[in-house]
Design an enzyme around this catalytic site. Structure first.
Site, mmCIF file in Angstrom:
data_model
loop_
_atom_site.group_PDB
_atom_site.id
_atom_site.type_symbol
_atom_site.label_atom_id
_atom_site.label_comp_id
_atom_site.label_asym_id
_atom_site.label_seq_id
_atom_site.Cartn_x
_atom_site.Cartn_y
_atom_site.Cartn_z
ATOM 1 N N GLY A 190 0.844 -1.189 0.000
ATOM 2 C CA GLY A 190 0.000 0.000 0.000
ATOM 3 C C GLY A 190 0.881 1.241 0.000
ATOM 4 O O GLY A 190 0.885 2.012 -0.959
ATOM 5 N N ASN A 204 3.195 2.646 -16.966
ATOM 6 C CA ASN A 204 1.947 3.049 -17.640
ATOM 7 C C ASN A 204 1.789 4.561 -17.780
ATOM 8 O O ASN A 204 0.726 5.036 -18.196
ATOM 9 C CB ASN A 204 0.724 2.396 -16.964
ATOM 10 C CG ASN A 204 0.500 2.902 -15.557
ATOM 11 O OD1 ASN A 204 0.859 4.026 -15.228
ATOM 12 N ND2 ASN A 204 -0.113 2.082 -14.717
ATOM 13 N N HIS A 228 -7.136 5.225 -11.964
ATOM 14 C CA HIS A 228 -6.158 4.805 -10.951
ATOM 15 C C HIS A 228 -6.822 4.290 -9.686
ATOM 16 O O HIS A 228 -6.582 3.172 -9.249
ATOM 17 C CB HIS A 228 -5.199 5.945 -10.604
ATOM 18 C CG HIS A 228 -4.237 5.577 -9.526
ATOM 19 N ND1 HIS A 228 -2.916 5.303 -9.763
ATOM 20 C CD2 HIS A 228 -4.407 5.388 -8.197
ATOM 21 C CE1 HIS A 228 -2.329 4.967 -8.633
ATOM 22 N NE2 HIS A 228 -3.205 5.024 -7.664
ATOM 23 N N GLU A 233 18.519 3.547 5.973
ATOM 24 C CA GLU A 233 17.673 3.114 7.075
ATOM 25 C C GLU A 233 16.300 2.639 6.595
ATOM 26 O O GLU A 233 15.759 1.648 7.094
ATOM 27 C CB GLU A 233 17.475 4.266 8.074
ATOM 28 C CG GLU A 233 18.758 4.785 8.703
ATOM 29 C CD GLU A 233 19.481 5.813 7.842
ATOM 30 O OE1 GLU A 233 18.955 6.179 6.770
ATOM 31 O OE2 GLU A 233 20.575 6.246 8.244
ATOM 32 N N PHE A 254 17.141 8.154 14.163
ATOM 33 C CA PHE A 254 16.905 7.865 12.757
ATOM 34 C C PHE A 254 15.802 6.824 12.540
ATOM 35 O O PHE A 254 15.557 6.409 11.410
ATOM 36 C CB PHE A 254 18.207 7.523 12.039
ATOM 37 C CG PHE A 254 19.177 8.676 12.060
ATOM 38 C CD1 PHE A 254 18.731 9.962 11.784
ATOM 39 C CD2 PHE A 254 20.498 8.498 12.392
ATOM 40 C CE1 PHE A 254 19.598 11.052 11.841
ATOM 41 C CE2 PHE A 254 21.381 9.571 12.445
ATOM 42 C CZ PHE A 254 20.924 10.849 12.177
ATOM 43 N N THR A 255 15.125 6.429 13.605
ATOM 44 C CA THR A 255 13.840 5.759 13.384
ATOM 45 C C THR A 255 12.941 6.673 12.560
ATOM 46 O O THR A 255 12.033 6.190 11.884
ATOM 47 C CB THR A 255 13.138 5.419 14.713
ATOM 48 O OG1 THR A 255 13.118 6.579 15.550
ATOM 49 C CG2 THR A 255 13.836 4.278 15.431
#
Lengths: 581, 581
Positions: B33, B104, B181, B329, B356-357
């Site tokens: 997703g 496309n 779409h 990351e 840096f999460t």
């Protein structure tokens, strides 16, 4: 910047922190440190220059004209945000962007050969860049000068100059190793390096020759500035309208009465999604604020962010103000940070689905840290988006952003609050704002107000007297309607109920205690919050006797009404909860 | 999957949600997703195959042997995470990874020409991929088959097959437009499309010819499975040790007594940074758990994540278990999600600085949503990292991750708690864990315990009786030491003080009310929390009469001790606050 500042490197209160910070040190244009961000900022700076040059330069008077230089390392090159930004720079043909890639083969874990073996120049060529390779970056000054000259001659493409260097150049024992990346050389190796480079001076001593060299730049700078000022004086005479706009952009002074342009709503205005009301605000602001521009990460038609009176900012139409970022949320945020710091009067906004703030948390944080004042327009702000399902439904994002220092997290409930939220966002030029906006239609409420939003939290309806309601319902955004309806029914049953809109927690916290007490009197402990997000954090306002209605799980794919019902975000559940207190 | 499931598309409780979810629908391998994630997951799946094949295949018996196919669109290609993952796949030479790029020309905002004009195939070639272009993807089935055949022949590189297609192919009025779409065609256009494609069947009718075709695959699948089972039976006889390991990886059943391998600490063990203690745990686990593998985003030597008995997973040494992710990351997280869903007994860990999460929130969220059980080893977990300054100092990350559903956010205080945290992380195979670990040395505390950590929160010291201390100090991680010291002094002054370690809020919340009451008795309202992070959220445990000591601002660049002092995270301030209650 004095020698003593250098001596205070990485010490408390110094102007030379461990990573350069634009808010600490004059001359530092962007806060860097997190890899790839500075490069993407540079794309934003170059975009700003191209845009302003196209809008304001005249055949006889060039008032905007500069290059943007950026240095990036192997680590930056590995980061996805750098590729996103490079792809945009190539697409936009930012010919005055010149990037030096410090190709030193070393990153923290050792040789880049262990994780980074792609052909960087070929990648940039694929992204539409001009590329140059300077093979001896350690001492090949003439090659570097020639590369810059070549880069300037290529006007329709940004240029990447790969400069192959030796990390720790000059250190006899540590050059070309990762041990010089983040650690000091140590006094013994410093000594050996000095000897090796024939540098006889004391630590922190700047030889006169060097001082003389730089002093000459001071004079040059002063004369360039005088020249520009004279040119601009002429420009102001000849092109009054443009000069006024450019002055506003350079100074950050907003045109008088700009906020009168914001749309006004009444309870009779038609129900609408706040994302649509947001578009009315964006269009109103762009008409009166010369530096207002922005766009979406390929969701303009869902985020409702197009400025109708402008075309697209593109390679050949850089004077326009709708920026098409493609599906590149991370670079979008970082590019907007660059635009914002280019000129105080440039007010960039950027947009995607609220859940995808997760893709751009790093630039949002840097926007806050570097006081960049970007406006983040985040639509589809809850399970109310429906069928797209849990990957697209934010539940923890509100709270996770309320936790971030230095930003304003606003979740307006209707037209009045949306318009008021934009007013706050524009006023706060050093503090970024995030607007969480609904996909679904919401009614215009009776008690919402521009003044209330400015205080972050306020009473929108109440049938109590003496600041002592039986019950306080606290809510934000799309759930405020539910709180209002439940309050209406409870009042019919004889209860005194107050409804509070807590549209911006940060602003509410800044109010005097007295005001906060007038909205949420401490002796009233019967409190319920209702918000389509996690309940963690609501204890702050509902206290230990209160109850929080929210969503402590991921969402679900179904029509919005059904999800609201299944997860208990309903008038019925709110009333039942009130009765259970 | 039945026809009725298809009819329930995007309805509450259906097996066909708006985006495919691995936890809802059998046969869906990863939850997708959010753009670019699935592609990076595929790199993880292909890595897992390459690793397992290298470890377990024998010259006479091939027991691991599959391709990984992935389809991605223009949006995925624009995302930085996809470039990061593609660069890794090229570096690792994942020859059995075959990606179809659905070219496309359309994304949500219209033609890709407005934002995406790079040469994608040239970029992939620069990243070390083999590329093929199928120009007629609508009907060129033979070309697609030929491309797959060619891709399989290239064994040392992953392959990108660009397949040029028409979005909404067959729809006479909407093909090649963005209106197909995300929206349904509408009944009129459906009718026209059916006519155009000569499709005469009723909605949801599967013609017998199609059923027959697929039925044949059922038989084929059954026979392939039987064949493999027979082969594996032989393998089990010949290669008992390897078969036991592979069985553990396939089944997810951990070897008996695996947790005995975890290191044990006593108050006499030397003070150490929890990142170092973490490395002891990682190495202990890798010795006993066959599917334990992972690495860092170019910070292995800072995160302390190297497995000492193994070499690097590389193109030519895929049997090894140290993965070098480079400074990527975002892809690191998504690749680990792919590894985790490949086989239930593969337990990937990945590591960077805690701040840096922010670069990898999307894959952390997907790890939680898709029940992938990745272990996120996050070091340098506070201002305690010192000189690197505010861009590197997490302050809001703890809360922003506590707010995320489906994960365990653990912040251990010493060796015992670190070891216990790893035990929890390994046990929770469907729930990812994040370990926040210190850069700085911490003492081994007297009262910490493995059992306590398993409950998320527990009393580590107390001099009260009858569950009625005068004061409760609540803390986590590196500040637990401060709480202990302050408690010691206050006790000397005659107070009864309890110290609680709230190492994992999620686990504590899952305990019975009775237990929670035994740790935090509701009648004790004198409570103070101390944690090197934002205070928002602590109201949950300190109540409205309690006080929270924390950091409601960004950090600063200075030696750690100085920052702790300046920001009031000290024994003195804690004692003063206790006296002010």
């Amino acid at each position: 910047m004095q020698i003593d500042d250098l001596k205070a490197f990485r010490q408390w209160g110094s102007r030379t922190p461990g990573h350069p910070e634009n808010f600490e040190t004059d001359g530092v244009e962007v806060t860097t440190g997190p890899l790839g961000q500075g490069f993407a900022n540079a794309v934003g700076l170059a975009l700003a220059e191209k845009h302003l040059a196209a809008r304001f330069n005249k055949p006889d008077l060039t008032v905007v004209d500069h290059y943007t230089y950026v240095i990036l390392g192997d680590g930056c090159q590995m980061e996805g945000v750098a590729n996103e930004a490079a792809s945009l720079a190539g697409h936009w043909g930012l010919g005055k962007l010149i990037a030096f890639y410090d190709d030193n083969h070393i990153s923290i874990d050792g040789s880049t050969a262990i994780a980074f073996t792609e052909d960087v120049l070929a990648r940039y060529e694929a992204l539409g860049w001009h590329t140059i390779w300077v093979q001896n970056g350690n001492t090949g000054y003439d090659d570097i000068r020639a590369a810059i000259k070549e880069a300037k001659e290529v006007k329709d493409k940004p240029t990447l100059i790969k400069v192959t260097t030796t990390i720790g150049y000059g250190s006899p024992n540590k050059a070309s190793t990762h041990s010089v990346h983040g650690s000091a050389l140590g006094s013994k190796e410093v000594e050996a390096t000095r000897k090796n480079l024939s540098w006889a001076h004391e630590p922190f001593h700047v030889p006169d020759e060097v001082k003389r060299h730089w002093a000459h730049h001071l004079d040059e700078g002063a004369s360039l500035e005088a020249e520009w000022n004279a040119k601009f004086a002429e420009y102001e005479k000849k092109y009054q309208h443009e000069a006024a706009e450019l002055n506003s952009i350079i100074s950050g002074k907003l045109p008088d009465g700009w906020d009168n342009a914001l749309p006004k709503y009444t309870p009779e205005s038609p129900a609408d999604a706040t994302r649509n009301l947001s578009q009315q605000c964006l269009n109103a602001l762009a008409k009166v604020i010369p530096g207002f521009l922005g766009g979406s990460a390929d969701l303009a038609s869902s985020n409702m962010t197009l400025l109708k009176m402008f075309g697209d900012f593109q390679k050949d139409t850089p004077e326009e103000r709708n920026i098409r970022f493609g599906v590149r949320e991370h670079a979008m945020g970082a590019v907007c940070n660059g635009i914002a710091v280019h000129s105080p009067g440039l007010i960039p906004y950027c947009s995607t689905f609220f859940v995808f703030t997760d893709y751009m948390r790093a630039p949002i944080r840097l926007s806050a840290l570097s006081e960049s004042g970007v406006i983040f327009v985040m639509t589809h702000d809850s399970i109310g988006l429906g069928e797209d399902g849990p990957t697209h439904q934010p539940v923890e994002q509100l709270f996770s952003l309320r936790a971030m220092p230095g930003i304003l997290m606003l979740r307006p409930a209707d037209g009045t609050e949306t318009s008021a939220a934009y007013r706050i966002a524009v006023i706060n030029r050093k503090r970024p704002s995030i607007l969480a906006l609904s996909r679904q239609k919401l009614p215009q409420l009776e008690g919402t107000s521009v003044e209330g939003v400015a205080k972050g939290g306020y009473v929108i309806s109440d049938n109590s007297s003496g600041n002592k309601p039986d019950l306080i319902l606290i809510s934000t955004g799309s759930e405020l309607e539910i709180a209002e309806k439940a309050a209406g029914q409870l009042r019919k049953e004889g209860k005194s109920v107050r409804v509070v809109s807590l549209v911006c927690w940060e602003l509410f916290e800044e109010q005097p205690e007295e005001y906060k007490e007038s909205v949420l009197p401490s002796e009233v402990t019967s409190r319920i919050s209702i918000e389509a997000g996690v309940t963690l954090g609501w204890e702050k306002y509902i206290g230990q006797k209160g109850k929080a209605i929210g969503i402590d799980r991921f969402g679900s794919s179904a029509p919005a009404g059904r999800i609201y019902k299944e997860l208990g975000l309903t008038v019925e559940n709110l009333i039942a909860t009130a009765k259970s207190l």
